[in-house]
Every structure is written in C-alpha cells, then in structure tokens.
Write a protein that holds these residues in place. Structure first.
Motif, PDB file in Angstrom:
ATOM      1  N   ILE A   1      53.738 -24.590  17.799  1.00 46.09           N
ATOM      2  CA  ILE A   1      54.298 -24.621  16.439  1.00 46.09           C
ATOM      3  C   ILE A   1      54.571 -26.065  16.026  1.00 46.09           C
ATOM      4  O   ILE A   1      54.283 -26.464  14.891  1.00 46.09           O
ATOM      5  CB  ILE A   1      55.596 -23.789  16.370  1.00 46.09           C
ATOM      6  N   ALA A   2      55.125 -26.858  16.935  1.00 40.57           N
ATOM      7  CA  ALA A   2      55.434 -28.257  16.636  1.00 40.57           C
ATOM      8  C   ALA A   2      54.162 -29.028  16.300  1.00 40.57           C
ATOM      9  O   ALA A   2      54.144 -29.845  15.369  1.00 40.57           O
ATOM     10  CB  ALA A   2      56.148 -28.903  17.821  1.00 40.57           C
ATOM     11  N   HIS A   3      53.090 -28.765  17.052  1.00 38.53           N
ATOM     12  CA  HIS A   3      51.808 -29.444  16.811  1.00 38.53           C
ATOM     13  C   HIS A   3      51.273 -29.100  15.422  1.00 38.53           C
ATOM     14  O   HIS A   3      50.846 -29.981  14.662  1.00 38.53           O
ATOM     15  CB  HIS A   3      50.812 -29.046  17.895  1.00 38.53           C
ATOM     16  N   ARG A   4      51.310 -27.804  15.055  1.00 40.69           N
ATOM     17  CA  ARG A   4      50.821 -27.370  13.744  1.00 40.69           C
ATOM     18  C   ARG A   4      51.666 -27.959  12.618  1.00 40.69           C
ATOM     19  O   ARG A   4      51.141 -28.437  11.606  1.00 40.69           O
ATOM     20  CB  ARG A   4      50.843 -25.843  13.637  1.00 40.69           C
ATOM     21  N   ALA A   5      52.986 -27.912  12.808  1.00 41.71           N
ATOM     22  CA  ALA A   5      53.894 -28.417  11.771  1.00 41.71           C
ATOM     23  C   ALA A   5      53.714 -29.921  11.583  1.00 41.71           C
ATOM     24  O   ALA A   5      53.713 -30.425  10.444  1.00 41.71           O
ATOM     25  CB  ALA A   5      55.341 -28.102  12.145  1.00 41.71           C
ATOM     26  N   ARG A   6      53.550 -30.652  12.688  1.00 38.83           N
ATOM     27  CA  ARG A   6      53.357 -32.101  12.617  1.00 38.83           C
ATOM     28  C   ARG A   6      52.091 -32.440  11.834  1.00 38.83           C
ATOM     29  O   ARG A   6      52.087 -33.332  10.971  1.00 38.83           O
ATOM     30  CB  ARG A   6      53.287 -32.671  14.032  1.00 38.83           C
TER      31      ARG A   6
ATOM     32  N   ILE B   1      64.844 -26.189  21.742  1.00 39.81           N
ATOM     33  CA  ILE B   1      64.323 -25.628  20.494  1.00 39.81           C
ATOM     34  C   ILE B   1      63.919 -24.172  20.690  1.00 39.81           C
ATOM     35  O   ILE B   1      64.166 -23.318  19.838  1.00 39.81           O
ATOM     36  CB  ILE B   1      63.130 -26.458  19.968  1.00 39.81           C
ATOM     37  N   ALA B   2      63.319 -23.890  21.844  1.00 39.69           N
ATOM     38  CA  ALA B   2      62.885 -22.519  22.134  1.00 39.69           C
ATOM     39  C   ALA B   2      64.058 -21.550  22.093  1.00 39.69           C
ATOM     40  O   ALA B   2      63.949 -20.441  21.551  1.00 39.69           O
ATOM     41  CB  ALA B   2      62.200 -22.474  23.503  1.00 39.69           C
ATOM     42  N   GLU B   3      65.195 -21.962  22.649  1.00 37.74           N
ATOM     43  CA  GLU B   3      66.381 -21.108  22.614  1.00 37.74           C
ATOM     44  C   GLU B   3      66.896 -20.932  21.191  1.00 37.74           C
ATOM     45  O   GLU B   3      67.362 -19.858  20.812  1.00 37.74           O
ATOM     46  CB  GLU B   3      67.483 -21.719  23.496  1.00 37.74           C
ATOM     47  N   ALA B   4      66.785 -21.998  20.393  1.00 41.70           N
ATOM     48  CA  ALA B   4      67.311 -21.937  19.026  1.00 41.70           C
ATOM     49  C   ALA B   4      66.488 -21.028  18.121  1.00 41.70           C
ATOM     50  O   ALA B   4      67.032 -20.377  17.229  1.00 41.70           O
ATOM     51  CB  ALA B   4      67.368 -23.343  18.427  1.00 41.70           C
ATOM     52  N   VAL B   5      65.163 -20.965  18.353  1.00 47.33           N
ATOM     53  CA  VAL B   5      64.296 -20.180  17.450  1.00 47.33           C
ATOM     54  C   VAL B   5      63.756 -18.910  18.106  1.00 47.33           C
ATOM     55  O   VAL B   5      62.903 -18.228  17.537  1.00 47.33           O
ATOM     56  CB  VAL B   5      63.121 -21.041  16.917  1.00 47.33           C
ATOM     57  N   ASP B   6      64.245 -18.608  19.312  1.00 48.46           N
ATOM     58  CA  ASP B   6      63.824 -17.390  20.023  1.00 48.46           C
ATOM     59  C   ASP B   6      62.323 -17.329  20.271  1.00 48.46           C
ATOM     60  O   ASP B   6      61.656 -16.318  20.028  1.00 48.46           O
ATOM     61  CB  ASP B   6      64.271 -16.128  19.258  1.00 48.46           C
ATOM     62  N   LYS B   7      61.768 -18.442  20.742  1.00 46.77           N
ATOM     63  CA  LYS B   7      60.353 -18.515  21.117  1.00 46.77           C
ATOM     64  C   LYS B   7      60.261 -19.117  22.510  1.00 46.77           C
ATOM     65  O   LYS B   7      61.211 -19.716  23.011  1.00 46.77           O
ATOM     66  CB  LYS B   7      59.572 -19.401  20.137  1.00 46.77           C
ATOM     67  N   SER B   8      59.114 -18.972  23.137  1.00 49.00           N
ATOM     68  CA  SER B   8      58.912 -19.612  24.439  1.00 49.00           C
ATOM     69  C   SER B   8      58.653 -21.099  24.228  1.00 49.00           C
ATOM     70  O   SER B   8      58.178 -21.504  23.156  1.00 49.00           O
ATOM     71  CB  SER B   8      57.720 -18.992  25.154  1.00 49.00           C
ATOM     72  N   PRO B   9      58.950 -21.937  25.231  1.00 46.81           N
ATOM     73  CA  PRO B   9      58.662 -23.368  25.098  1.00 46.81           C
ATOM     74  C   PRO B   9      57.191 -23.643  24.774  1.00 46.81           C
ATOM     75  O   PRO B   9      56.884 -24.545  23.986  1.00 46.81           O
ATOM     76  CB  PRO B   9      59.060 -23.944  26.463  1.00 46.81           C
ATOM     77  N   ALA B  10      56.294 -22.859  25.351  1.00 44.87           N
ATOM     78  CA  ALA B  10      54.868 -23.052  25.077  1.00 44.87           C
ATOM     79  C   ALA B  10      54.552 -22.760  23.612  1.00 44.87           C
ATOM     80  O   ALA B  10      53.790 -23.496  22.958  1.00 44.87           O
ATOM     81  CB  ALA B  10      54.036 -22.138  25.979  1.00 44.87           C
TER      82      ALA B  10
ATOM     83  N   THR C   1      60.236 -20.908  10.532  1.00 42.44           N
ATOM     84  CA  THR C   1      60.273 -21.304  11.950  1.00 42.44           C
ATOM     85  C   THR C   1      59.625 -22.665  12.139  1.00 42.44           C
ATOM     86  O   THR C   1      60.125 -23.511  12.895  1.00 42.44           O
ATOM     87  CB  THR C   1      59.574 -20.256  12.834  1.00 42.44           C
ATOM     88  N   GLU C   2      58.504 -22.917  11.453  1.00 38.85           N
ATOM     89  CA  GLU C   2      57.846 -24.225  11.547  1.00 38.85           C
ATOM     90  C   GLU C   2      58.785 -25.332  11.071  1.00 38.85           C
ATOM     91  O   GLU C   2      58.845 -26.405  11.675  1.00 38.85           O
ATOM     92  CB  GLU C   2      56.580 -24.237  10.698  1.00 38.85           C
ATOM     93  N   ARG C   3      59.507 -25.058  10.024  1.00 39.78           N
ATOM     94  CA  ARG C   3      60.426 -26.069   9.489  1.00 39.78           C
ATOM     95  C   ARG C   3      61.538 -26.360  10.488  1.00 39.78           C
ATOM     96  O   ARG C   3      61.884 -27.524  10.735  1.00 39.78           O
ATOM     97  CB  ARG C   3      61.018 -25.590   8.161  1.00 39.78           C
ATOM     98  N   ALA C   4      62.089 -25.316  11.083  1.00 38.04           N
ATOM     99  CA  ALA C   4      63.151 -25.501  12.077  1.00 38.04           C
ATOM    100  C   ALA C   4      62.644 -26.312  13.260  1.00 38.04           C
ATOM    101  O   ALA C   4      63.299 -27.258  13.712  1.00 38.04           O
ATOM    102  CB  ALA C   4      63.676 -24.146  12.539  1.00 38.04           C
ATOM    103  N   VAL C   5      61.473 -25.958  13.754  1.00 34.81           N
ATOM    104  CA  VAL C   5      60.907 -26.661  14.912  1.00 34.81           C
ATOM    105  C   VAL C   5      60.634 -28.124  14.565  1.00 34.81           C
ATOM    106  O   VAL C   5      60.942 -29.035  15.348  1.00 34.81           O
ATOM    107  CB  VAL C   5      59.620 -25.962  15.395  1.00 34.81           C
TER     108      VAL C   5
END
Length: 309
Positions: free
Chosen positions: A169-174, A155-164, A137-141
């Motif tokens: 996830i984006a912050h951690r992955a970055r 992105i939230a719709e694509a990975v089935d997560k809330s925008p928040a 999921t981190e990679r996708a985001v």
C-alpha cells in the motif's frame, strides 16, 4: 507539530496525583497530543474533525489498562488512526454532495513548522489536495510512513493490515502522490515575497502589478461550500483570476499569517475572518490560489486568532 494552541482533552480535567502531577494516562496523552492532532489533520484536512478525533482518542485511552501497553505512543497513534479512518469514510460521503470545490480547513501553524520542510510540505494546501485523491487506508499509510516515518509493523497495527500488505500500500500511495504532487519544494521566503507583492497589488488596485506576480496558467480554487459566494469551478488563467481578485472590497483588511506551514493572506471584514488565501509559488510566480470562504471552515481559525490577540 502543526497546531499552535490546541487544548488537549485531559490537560485540565485529568486525575492528579498527590504531588499535583498528571496521572500516567493523562501525561502520556498530553506528551503525544501534537503528534496525534497532526496525524488526524493530515488524514482529514479538517482541524475541527481532528479535534473530534482527539476527544474520541482520549475517551478510549482513558479506559485502557496501561500495564498492558508496551509502547504508549504507538498505542495512541493506533487509536487516533482508527478513529480518523472511520471519520474519513464518513467525510468522503459528505464531500460527494459538497457545493463547488472542496478545500482543506486552513490551520494556523507555528513558525517552527516551516523549518521542518517535510512537515510543512505535508500540511500545505497543495499537498492536502493531493492526499484527497488517495483512498482512506492509502492516505493513512502514506501519512504515517512518509511524514512521520513509523515502521511498517506499527502502521500495520494501526490500519489492521499485515506488514507485507502495508508495504505494498505504501509503495502504491508513494507512486500515486509522486505523480500528482507539485514539483519541487517551495521556500517560505519565496511564498512570502510573492504574497507581499500580491497584497500590495490588491490594496492599491494595481491590476498590472497583480498580473506580474501570477503565472499565465494560474488556477484559483474558491471554497464557499454553497454558504457564501465563490466560483463553482476552478478559475484558470492570469487574466480571469485577476478579474476575480479585482473585485475584492477595499474595506477588506489583508494580513499575512502562517497557515498550513507557509505564509498566507487572511482577509478580514469588520474584524472577522472572511477569507483565508493560501498560494502555491513556482519560480517566483503564483501558480495556485486556494481561497477558503466557507464560514464553517474558518471558525476554528477565528477562535485561534482571537485567543492570540
């Protein structure tokens, strides 16, 4: 995008209207096919698996009622991302039993990819190896946000997560990628210069010339997948790497090609691709060598080069 001559599902077989134009579903798919392929490839590191994702995406897309779709591009990205996530989890299990180092499948890229610095860096061997250290999921985001600049709602719709949740996830992955990615962006011209010097050294058997273009702590990764000979551990240090490269057969034909956004060397034996070697260059010296030798990972590129001869 990254692919050079990918044939889209629906390119030739979709329904045609009376004026010989593709039907709306086919038209939308073909319009976004390059984007979908690149998203899948960056998530999977495999051109063959990215093609499979496109096939599945097309099959699902062909059954969608377009009247219910507000944004066709976003909908297609969502389908492709979910298919890639599912396949990525399966591939992760396979990689656990892979023999020796695992490298991404080399991908021929068009010259215009090198002009897009962000895209070229994102499909480079070095970056794809960093992306391998992320969870699915981190990679996708990360790919959807940092490379393709999709908004958090998409992105939230694509990975089935809330925008928040996606923002977190984006912050951690970055942060994860920033701590591991190679320093600085390498210019294609610097890579080409180093590769040409490397090619001359190998072709002439001049090991001193070879040492001159390798950084002292250069690392060579060889991916044979247990099918063909390759070092089972990273080879570290200019002397050890030179010793390995000095065994390259004089019968090999070395050619420069645009692979994963940068110049690379293609080794041919009896006309067939035997090895694809990408490099990482820092301050004019080669710091990383990525030699893909597994025949399964070379078959897609072999088809592509045969197509363009």
């Amino acid at each position: 995008m990254a692919g050079t001559s990918q044939t889209a599902p629906g390119d030739r077989g979709g329904d045609m209207s009376r004026d010989d134009r593709p039907d709306p579903a086919t038209e939308a798919f073909v319009a976004h096919r390059s984007l979908l392929f690149t998203v899948a490839y960056e998530m999977l590191g495999s051109a063959a698996d990215a093609e499979d994702v496109l096939q599945e995406t097309w099959l699902r897309w062909a059954g969608v009622d377009l009247d219910t779709v507000r944004d066709r591009r976003a909908y297609l990205v969502r389908i492709a991302t979910r298919e890639a996530l599912s396949r990525l989890r399966t591939l992760g299990r396979r990689k656990e039993s892979y023999v020796g180092p695992w490298l991404p499948e080399p991908l021929l890229t068009a010259p215009d990819v090198a002009e897009d610095v962000v895209l070229a860096d994102s499909v480079s061997m070095a970056m794809l190896l960093v992306l391998e250290t992320l969870g699915p999921t981190e990679r996708a985001v990360f790919v959807l946000r940092e490379v393709f600049d999709l908004d958090y709602d998409e992105i939230a719709e694509a990975v089935d997560k809330s925008p928040a949740a996606v923002r977190q996830i984006a912050h951690r992955a970055r942060a994860h990628v920033a701590a591991r990615r190679p320093r600085g962006v390498v210019s294609p011209s610097a890579t080409r210069d180093a590769l040409e010097a490397f090619q001359r050294a190998v072709e002439t058997g001049d090991l001193q010339r070879l040492l001159d273009v390798l950084a002292p702590e250069v690392v060579l990764l060889g991916d044979g997948g247990g099918v063909v000979p390759a070092a089972l551990e990273p080879v570290v240090g200019a002397d050890r790497v030179t010793d390995v490269l000095g065994r390259i057969s004089a019968a090999m034909l070395l050619q420069l090609a645009q692979v994963n956004g940068y110049p690379a060397l293609v080794f041919r034996l009896n006309g067939e691709i035997e090895t694809v070697m990408a490099v990482r260059v820092d301050d004019g010296l080669i710091t990383g060598l990525y030699a893909v030798r597994n025949p399964e990972k070379l078959s897609h590129m072999e088809r592509e080069t045969t197509l363009h001869r």
